[in-house]
Scaffold this active site. Structure first.
Site, PDB file in Angstrom:
ATOM      1  N   HIS A 160      -1.742   6.125   3.797  1.00  0.00           N
ATOM      2  CA  HIS A 160      -0.926   7.140   4.460  1.00  0.00           C
ATOM      3  C   HIS A 160      -0.017   7.831   3.451  1.00  0.00           C
ATOM      4  O   HIS A 160       0.492   7.211   2.510  1.00  0.00           O
ATOM      5  CB  HIS A 160      -0.066   6.511   5.561  1.00  0.00           C
ATOM      6  CG  HIS A 160      -0.828   6.138   6.784  1.00  0.00           C
ATOM      7  ND1 HIS A 160      -1.160   7.056   7.749  1.00  0.00           N
ATOM      8  CD2 HIS A 160      -1.342   4.954   7.201  1.00  0.00           C
ATOM      9  CE1 HIS A 160      -1.831   6.463   8.726  1.00  0.00           C
ATOM     10  NE2 HIS A 160      -1.959   5.181   8.403  1.00  0.00           N
ATOM     11  N   THR A 212      -3.714  -3.050  -7.167  1.00  0.00           N
ATOM     12  CA  THR A 212      -3.343  -1.642  -7.029  1.00  0.00           C
ATOM     13  C   THR A 212      -3.879  -0.785  -8.165  1.00  0.00           C
ATOM     14  O   THR A 212      -3.760   0.438  -8.111  1.00  0.00           O
ATOM     15  CB  THR A 212      -1.826  -1.493  -6.966  1.00  0.00           C
ATOM     16  OG1 THR A 212      -1.249  -2.024  -8.177  1.00  0.00           O
ATOM     17  CG2 THR A 212      -1.246  -2.245  -5.771  1.00  0.00           C
ATOM     18  N   ARG A 227      -2.128  -8.447 -12.104  1.00  0.00           N
ATOM     19  CA  ARG A 227      -2.131  -8.152 -13.542  1.00  0.00           C
ATOM     20  C   ARG A 227      -3.166  -9.054 -14.203  1.00  0.00           C
ATOM     21  O   ARG A 227      -3.502 -10.132 -13.683  1.00  0.00           O
ATOM     22  CB  ARG A 227      -0.750  -8.392 -14.153  1.00  0.00           C
ATOM     23  CG  ARG A 227      -0.254  -9.805 -13.978  1.00  0.00           C
ATOM     24  CD  ARG A 227       1.137 -10.013 -14.553  1.00  0.00           C
ATOM     25  NE  ARG A 227       1.620 -11.369 -14.361  1.00  0.00           N
ATOM     26  CZ  ARG A 227       1.297 -12.396 -15.152  1.00  0.00           C
ATOM     27  NH1 ARG A 227       0.511 -12.202 -16.201  1.00  0.00           N
ATOM     28  NH2 ARG A 227       1.767 -13.603 -14.910  1.00  0.00           N
TER      29      ARG A 227
END
Length: 245
Positions: A160, A212, A227
């Site tokens: 969104h 991400t 990571r």
């Protein structure tokens, strides 16, 4: 029935199948065969479900599988769909590759009613979608071969927009870049992969990680946000346990 009720009913049907006639046909076939238990039921569905979806060879569908836009579902030979799975396959649809398994309670949901150009979910050969996974395919999710996702993994190819604090987020639109999981990837339990990410060949995503950014091939990642921890093949911190094959 009021005009508002009719409008809501029409909207509901449009969200379930490509046309009202198709909705009735798919629900009739599912209602007649979808409840049948035991391998006898799977054998019946292996024949009857060819009337509503694409089946290349012989695939197994357990009872209690929820299918929407079934005409856009493709099951290749040896595919297995476990009890309680929900496949919502509008537009480009959902394809499950040869000998791939979708396990209990998983939701594979394309749900594209905005004309998104790359929507769909594609699972390669010999892969496993673990229990209670959620895969959102608005931006397209491509899963390679020999990929294992552990229970409660989420692959969410949609996001969104929340740039304007003066407007509700539901009025600001969405983005949908897509997710690619390359061959031979293992994703640990409870991990989340967000939109726009590619997980490279042979990589490992640790349990509970939130990915991400894209992951290089043969890299182990973990944490929130994820990571790199080490490369596959480098010694780990713990001694190796007994290996079974």
């Amino acid at each position: 029935m009021t005009s508002e009720a009719l409008s809501r009913l029409s909207l509901y049907v449009r969200r379930q199948a490509s046309s009202p006639a198709r909705y009735l046909w798919e629900q009739a076939v599912i209602g007649a065969f979808g409840w049948m238990p035991t391998p006898v039921g799977m054998a019946a569905r292996a024949l009857a479900y060819r009337l509503i979806l694409r089946m290349n060879g012989v695939a197994a569908v357990e009872r209690g599988v929820r299918l929407r836009f079934a005409s856009n579902v493709t099951l290749d030979h040896g595919a297995y769909i476990d009890q309680g799975v929900y496949l919502h396959a509008c537009d480009a649809g959902i394809r499950i590759g040869r000998n791939s398994l979708v396990m209990h309670g998983s939701v594979l949901h394309v749900y594209n009613f905005r004309g998104l150009p790359h929507s769909g979910i594609w699972v390669g050969d010999d892969s496993l979608v673990g229990e209670y996974n959620v895969i959102r395919g608005q931006g397209g999710v491509r899963i390679g071969s020999r990929v294992f996702t552990s229970p409660m993994v989420q692959l969410v190819a949609v996001n969104h927009v929340v740039d304007d604090p003066t407007r509700p987020f539901v009025e600001q639109g969405i983005t949908a870049e897509g997710i690619t999981i390359e061959d031979d990837v293992w994703i640990g339990s409870g991990a989340i992969v967000t939109d726009g990410v590619t997980v490279g060949k042979g990589a490992v995503v640790a349990a509970g990680a939130v990915v991400t950014r894209s992951v290089s091939p043969h890299t182990i990642v973990g944490g929130v946000p994820a990571r790199p921890l080490r490369s596959v093949g480098q010694p780990g911190a713990q001694a190796r346990s007994q290996v079974y094959f």
